[in-house]
Write a protein that holds these residues in place. Structure first.
Motif, PDB file in Angstrom:
ATOM      1  N   ALA A  21       0.831  -1.205   0.000  1.00 56.39           N
ATOM      2  CA  ALA A  21       0.000   0.000   0.000  1.00 56.39           C
ATOM      3  C   ALA A  21       0.867   1.258   0.000  1.00 56.39           C
ATOM      4  CB  ALA A  21      -0.943  -0.004   1.194  1.00 56.39           C
ATOM      5  N   SER A  22       1.850   1.279   0.859  1.00 59.51           N
ATOM      6  CA  SER A  22       2.747   2.435   0.926  1.00 59.51           C
ATOM      7  C   SER A  22       3.522   2.597  -0.383  1.00 59.51           C
ATOM      8  CB  SER A  22       3.705   2.263   2.104  1.00 59.51           C
ATOM      9  OG  SER A  22       4.598   3.331   2.165  1.00 59.51           O
ATOM     10  N   PHE A  23       3.966   1.474  -0.943  1.00 60.06           N
ATOM     11  CA  PHE A  23       4.704   1.505  -2.206  1.00 60.06           C
ATOM     12  C   PHE A  23       3.825   2.099  -3.313  1.00 60.06           C
ATOM     13  CE2 PHE A  23       5.880  -0.368  -6.266  1.00 60.06           C
ATOM     14  CZ  PHE A  23       7.231  -0.096  -6.316  1.00 60.06           C
ATOM     15  N   ARG A  30       4.658  10.073  -6.999  1.00 59.51           N
ATOM     16  CA  ARG A  30       5.740  10.466  -7.921  1.00 59.51           C
ATOM     17  C   ARG A  30       5.229  10.710  -9.334  1.00 59.51           C
ATOM     18  NH1 ARG A  30      10.991   7.275  -6.823  1.00 59.51           N
ATOM     19  NH2 ARG A  30      11.240   7.595  -4.611  1.00 59.51           N
ATOM     20  N   LEU A  31       4.179   9.977  -9.718  1.00 58.32           N
ATOM     21  CA  LEU A  31       3.635  10.114 -11.069  1.00 58.32           C
ATOM     22  C   LEU A  31       2.475  11.112 -11.126  1.00 58.32           C
ATOM     23  CD1 LEU A  31       3.699   6.365 -12.151  1.00 58.32           C
ATOM     24  CD2 LEU A  31       5.398   8.146 -12.628  1.00 58.32           C
ATOM     25  N   ALA A  32       2.275  11.830 -10.030  1.00 58.14           N
ATOM     26  CA  ALA A  32       1.218  12.844  -9.939  1.00 58.14           C
ATOM     27  C   ALA A  32      -0.165  12.238 -10.160  1.00 58.14           C
ATOM     28  CB  ALA A  32       1.487  13.993 -10.906  1.00 58.14           C
ATOM     29  N   ILE A  33      -0.370  11.059  -9.579  1.00 61.02           N
ATOM     30  CA  ILE A  33      -1.668  10.392  -9.601  1.00 61.02           C
ATOM     31  C   ILE A  33      -2.203  10.437  -8.176  1.00 61.02           C
ATOM     32  CG2 ILE A  33      -2.846   8.184  -9.976  1.00 61.02           C
ATOM     33  CD1 ILE A  33      -0.547   7.454 -11.909  1.00 61.02           C
ATOM     34  N   ASP A  34      -3.503  10.640  -8.028  1.00 60.27           N
ATOM     35  CA  ASP A  34      -4.105  10.718  -6.697  1.00 60.27           C
ATOM     36  C   ASP A  34      -3.937   9.379  -5.972  1.00 60.27           C
ATOM     37  OD1 ASP A  34      -5.538  11.243  -4.436  1.00 60.27           O
ATOM     38  OD2 ASP A  34      -7.431  11.648  -5.460  1.00 60.27           O
ATOM     39  N   PRO A  35      -3.186   9.322  -4.881  1.00 60.41           N
ATOM     40  CA  PRO A  35      -2.928   8.054  -4.185  1.00 60.41           C
ATOM     41  C   PRO A  35      -4.093   7.557  -3.333  1.00 60.41           C
ATOM     42  CG  PRO A  35      -1.784   9.834  -3.078  1.00 60.41           C
ATOM     43  CD  PRO A  35      -2.427  10.427  -4.297  1.00 60.41           C
ATOM     44  N   ILE A  36      -5.173   8.333  -3.227  1.00 55.65           N
ATOM     45  CA  ILE A  36      -6.287   7.953  -2.358  1.00 55.65           C
ATOM     46  C   ILE A  36      -6.919   6.616  -2.788  1.00 55.65           C
ATOM     47  CG2 ILE A  36      -8.160   9.146  -3.558  1.00 55.65           C
ATOM     48  CD1 ILE A  36      -9.009  10.096  -0.691  1.00 55.65           C
ATOM     49  N   PHE A  37      -6.819   6.277  -4.058  1.00 56.73           N
ATOM     50  CA  PHE A  37      -7.355   5.008  -4.561  1.00 56.73           C
ATOM     51  C   PHE A  37      -6.824   3.830  -3.746  1.00 56.73           C
ATOM     52  CE2 PHE A  37      -6.584   1.279  -7.257  1.00 56.73           C
ATOM     53  CZ  PHE A  37      -7.877   0.980  -7.660  1.00 56.73           C
ATOM     54  N   TYR A  38      -5.586   3.916  -3.298  1.00 57.86           N
ATOM     55  CA  TYR A  38      -4.941   2.796  -2.609  1.00 57.86           C
ATOM     56  C   TYR A  38      -5.296   2.710  -1.129  1.00 57.86           C
ATOM     57  CZ  TYR A  38      -2.548   2.429  -6.985  1.00 57.86           C
ATOM     58  OH  TYR A  38      -2.297   2.293  -8.310  1.00 57.86           O
ATOM     59  N   PHE A  43      -4.721  -5.572  -1.353  1.00 57.98           N
ATOM     60  CA  PHE A  43      -3.392  -5.976  -1.811  1.00 57.98           C
ATOM     61  C   PHE A  43      -3.082  -7.448  -1.521  1.00 57.98           C
ATOM     62  CE2 PHE A  43      -2.829  -1.402  -1.699  1.00 57.98           C
ATOM     63  CZ  PHE A  43      -2.085  -1.185  -2.831  1.00 57.98           C
ATOM     64  N   ARG A  44      -4.108  -8.274  -1.421  1.00 51.62           N
ATOM     65  CA  ARG A  44      -3.857  -9.698  -1.170  1.00 51.62           C
ATOM     66  C   ARG A  44      -3.054 -10.319  -2.301  1.00 51.62           C
ATOM     67  NH1 ARG A  44      -9.356 -12.470  -0.746  1.00 51.62           N
ATOM     68  NH2 ARG A  44      -9.849 -10.634  -1.948  1.00 51.62           N
ATOM     69  N   ARG A  45      -2.149 -11.213  -1.935  1.00 52.59           N
ATOM     70  CA  ARG A  45      -1.402 -11.963  -2.948  1.00 52.59           C
ATOM     71  C   ARG A  45      -2.328 -13.019  -3.530  1.00 52.59           C
ATOM     72  NH1 ARG A  45       4.039 -13.877  -0.295  1.00 52.59           N
ATOM     73  NH2 ARG A  45       4.082 -15.062  -2.197  1.00 52.59           N
ATOM     74  N   LYS A  46      -2.436 -13.047  -4.841  1.00 53.99           N
ATOM     75  CA  LYS A  46      -3.361 -13.960  -5.485  1.00 53.99           C
ATOM     76  C   LYS A  46      -2.660 -15.108  -6.179  1.00 53.99           C
ATOM     77  CE  LYS A  46      -6.875 -10.504  -6.002  1.00 53.99           C
ATOM     78  NZ  LYS A  46      -6.870  -9.166  -6.443  1.00 53.99           N
ATOM     79  N   ASN A  47      -1.376 -15.023  -6.345  1.00 50.13           N
ATOM     80  CA  ASN A  47      -0.651 -16.053  -7.078  1.00 50.13           C
ATOM     81  C   ASN A  47       0.635 -16.397  -6.332  1.00 50.13           C
ATOM     82  OD1 ASN A  47       0.067 -17.844  -9.026  1.00 50.13           O
ATOM     83  ND2 ASN A  47       0.668 -16.313 -10.538  1.00 50.13           N
ATOM     84  N   LYS A  48       0.473 -16.955  -5.159  1.00 53.41           N
ATOM     85  CA  LYS A  48       1.630 -17.271  -4.332  1.00 53.41           C
ATOM     86  C   LYS A  48       2.432 -18.421  -4.932  1.00 53.41           C
ATOM     87  CE  LYS A  48      -0.235 -15.984   0.149  1.00 53.41           C
ATOM     88  NZ  LYS A  48      -0.539 -16.447   1.489  1.00 53.41           N
TER      89      LYS A  48
END
Length: 129
Positions: A21-23, A30-38, A43-48
């Protein structure tokens, strides 16, 4: 020389795996995209990755699975998953002393390159040591 520094962004995979989430918010910022979406993103891993106990059984499962229509395969997978988990080895992969020795050699070999990379990118490469 060809790209302005403001257009180059460097990230460590270790940061992504440590705190996705922090990443994602850092990248968005950095890309000037609104981070609120995250804030509410899952962020569950789906393909362990996993180790299998019986390779021939795994190959058979994959071979048969590719011959079954996709819809049927999805339903069958949900029914068979608990049974197939018996073929998954939950134990962590053990690193041998030979592998540890080689890893130390590689760490020593790449040290000057990593120092140069850190200087060029400004990345903290401490997780690589």
């Amino acid at each position: 020389d060809h790209f302005p520094e403001t257009h180059l962004h460097f990230f460590l995979f270790e940061d992504l795996t440590k705190d996705p989430a922090s990443f994602a918010k850092t990248v968005a910022d950095r890309l000037a995209i609104d981070p609120i979406f995250y804030d509410s993103y899952d962020f569950r891993r789906k393909n362990k990755s996993f180790r299998i106990r019986n390779a021939p059984l795994h190959r058979l499962k994959r071979s048969v699975g590719h011959r079954i229509p996709r819809r049927t395969r999805k339903r069958l997978k949900s029914v068979m998953a608990p049974v197939y988990r018996l073929n998954v080895d939950p134990a962590p992969v053990a690193v041998t002393s030979d592998e540890l020795r080689v890893l130390e050699e590689l760490e020593h070999y790449f040290e000057p390159y990593n120092e140069r990379l850190a200087a060029l990118t400004g990345l903290d490469l401490a997780p690589w040591r």
